[in-house]
Design a protein around this motif. Structure first.
Motif, PDB file in Angstrom:
ATOM      1  N   PRO A  25       3.170  -7.731 -18.421  1.00 29.11           N
ATOM      2  CA  PRO A  25       4.116  -8.593 -17.684  1.00 29.11           C
ATOM      3  C   PRO A  25       4.643  -7.937 -16.409  1.00 29.11           C
ATOM      4  N   VAL A  26       4.883  -6.630 -16.447  1.00 26.65           N
ATOM      5  CA  VAL A  26       5.366  -5.927 -15.259  1.00 26.65           C
ATOM      6  C   VAL A  26       4.281  -5.875 -14.185  1.00 26.65           C
ATOM      7  N   VAL A  27       3.050  -5.570 -14.586  1.00 25.81           N
ATOM      8  CA  VAL A  27       1.937  -5.532 -13.631  1.00 25.81           C
ATOM      9  C   VAL A  27       1.753  -6.899 -12.988  1.00 25.81           C
ATOM     10  N   TYR A  76       2.275   1.182 -10.959  1.00 28.77           N
ATOM     11  CA  TYR A  76       1.363   2.227 -11.446  1.00 28.77           C
ATOM     12  C   TYR A  76       1.761   2.697 -12.846  1.00 28.77           C
ATOM     13  N   ASP A  77       3.051   2.936 -13.056  1.00 32.05           N
ATOM     14  CA  ASP A  77       3.522   3.346 -14.382  1.00 32.05           C
ATOM     15  C   ASP A  77       3.290   2.241 -15.407  1.00 32.05           C
ATOM     16  N   GLY A  87       0.784  -1.223   0.000  1.00 34.95           N
ATOM     17  CA  GLY A  87       0.000   0.000   0.000  1.00 34.95           C
ATOM     18  C   GLY A  87       0.817   1.274   0.000  1.00 34.95           C
ATOM     19  N   THR A  88       2.027   1.209  -0.538  1.00 30.81           N
ATOM     20  CA  THR A  88       2.910   2.379  -0.494  1.00 30.81           C
ATOM     21  C   THR A  88       2.713   3.331  -1.658  1.00 30.81           C
ATOM     22  N   ILE A  89       1.823   3.015  -2.603  1.00 32.31           N
ATOM     23  CA  ILE A  89       1.772   3.785  -3.842  1.00 32.31           C
ATOM     24  C   ILE A  89       1.452   5.255  -3.607  1.00 32.31           C
ATOM     25  N   LEU A  90       0.543   5.566  -2.662  1.00 31.91           N
ATOM     26  CA  LEU A  90       0.209   6.969  -2.391  1.00 31.91           C
ATOM     27  C   LEU A  90       1.404   7.713  -1.808  1.00 31.91           C
ATOM     28  N   VAL A  91       2.060   7.092  -0.830  1.00 36.53           N
ATOM     29  CA  VAL A  91       3.214   7.732  -0.206  1.00 36.53           C
ATOM     30  C   VAL A  91       4.345   7.886  -1.217  1.00 36.53           C
ATOM     31  N   PRO A 127      10.914   6.178  -5.539  1.00 33.52           N
ATOM     32  CA  PRO A 127      10.929   5.234  -6.669  1.00 33.52           C
ATOM     33  C   PRO A 127      10.761   3.784  -6.217  1.00 33.52           C
ATOM     34  N   GLY A 128       9.579   3.439  -5.727  1.00 39.37           N
ATOM     35  CA  GLY A 128       9.318   2.097  -5.206  1.00 39.37           C
ATOM     36  C   GLY A 128       8.494   1.262  -6.155  1.00 39.37           C
ATOM     37  N   ILE A 129       8.150   0.063  -5.694  1.00 38.61           N
ATOM     38  CA  ILE A 129       7.444  -0.884  -6.568  1.00 38.61           C
ATOM     39  C   ILE A 129       6.006  -0.435  -6.815  1.00 38.61           C
TER      40      ILE A 129
END
Length: 333
Positions: A300-302, A291-292, A273-277, A284-286
């Motif tokens: 494949p990345v998703v 998201y990108d 759940g780090t996407i917002l932070v 530059p996290g997972i």
């Protein structure tokens, strides 16, 4: 103990298989054609058809899943559609960044939450108890994106005490060895770089760790209240033991099992759940990586990113189960 760990590992196999099947099914249900994304909108139908054959998209769905499963077992997560780089290598820096951020948030949540819960239970009914629980309720209530923006405004812009974006100051030289910047700075003996990395971790770590801190504090208080009035605690006090040791050595150890459950679950949520932070603090996290990839329809990345996060969540729960058996020997039997 070894038998208990082995049994838990065997039980993980169907969980991991089911998890891979769910992720595979969800990704294939998303609208869009990966071949069209790779070749671009101007590609001819013949080129798209050739790409379908190369990617195995014309195979039956069960054959695609078996091929995908074989790749995972062999450690091959495939290549990114956008960059054409192997995902297993490309994801490592992003995963390390997220784990480092999540660990800093967990340390904050653990240290503050455990001690706040213990003090609240110890001083049950006092003003200290009420203040601790008000802080816990506030931590649960505040949205992480609002808290992150307020931290940036106050500590970054107004006071200028802490950096509010990125993992470290690019003007500070830092040799990348493990992609965990704290470890890299220590291995290099770069203490100025280490302090810079730690400063960059404080604000996002506090923003991410506030919610689990509140949950841990409330669970610790509840669990300690059940234990603190037990007969063996009264006996320890009657023997004249120091109150600090009575609380932290005797009461806390027996109240720890439900607290460990909460900590394990919250750490799994932190990883996923780090996407917002990460978005607010430019981390530059997972979460940002996935998201990108969604934006570019890099399936494949998703798929690999979601599977990695899910696997970490399962591994954390396994670790909690092992710690259960270590703390309470009755669970081994």
């Amino acid at each position: 103990m070894l038998f208990h760990i082995g049994r838990r590992l065997v039980q993980l196999i169907p969980v991991l298989l089911g998890m891979s099947l769910i992720v595979f099914s969800i990704i294939h249900a998303i609208p869009g054609d990966p071949a069209q994304v790779i070749l671009g909108e101007q590609a001819t139908s013949e080129a798209v058809q050739d790409m379908h054959i190369r990617l195995g998209l014309n195979d039956p769905i069960y054959m695609q899943y078996l091929h995908y499963l074989k790749q995972i077992v062999s450690g091959d997560l495939g290549n990114s559609i956008r960059t054409q780089h192997p995902i297993a290598q490309e994801v490592l820096p992003y995963l390390a960044a997220t784990i480092e951020l999540s660990l800093s948030a967990l340390i904050f949540a653990f240290v503050v939450g455990i001690n706040a819960g213990i003090v609240a239970a110890w001083k049950h009914g006092s003003s200290v108890d009420y203040v601790a629980m008000i802080i816990a309720i506030a931590g649960v209530s505040m949205p992480v994106f609002w808290l992150g923006l307020m931290e940036q405004l106050v500590f970054g812009l107004k006071l200028g005490l802490l950096p509010s974006i990125g993992r470290y100051n690019v003007r500070e030289p830092l040799q990348i060895i493990t992609h965990f910047y704290v470890i890299d700075a220590i291995l290099e003996g770069n203490w100025a770089g280490l302090w810079d990395v730690v400063k960059h971790l404080i604000l996002p770590g506090m923003a991410l760790g506030m919610y689990p801190m509140a949950i841990i504090a409330r669970m610790t208080r509840s669990s300690m209240l059940e234990v603190i009035n037990s007969d063996y605690i009264r006996t320890a006090r009657a023997k004249g033991l120091n109150e600090f040791w009575v609380i932290y050595k005797h009461a806390l150890k027996n109240a720890l099992l439900p607290i460990l459950t909460v900590i394990g679950i919250q750490f799994g949520y932190l990883i996923g759940g780090t996407i917002l932070v990460e978005t607010i603090f430019g981390w530059p996290g997972i979460g940002r990586y996935i998201y990108d990839a969604i934006s570019y329809r890099d399936y494949p990345v998703v798929q690999s990113g979601i599977l990695i996060v899910a696997f970490i969540f399962v591994a954390i729960n396994l670790l909690v189960d092992i710690m259960y058996a270590y703390i309470d020997p009755r669970i081994r039997y």
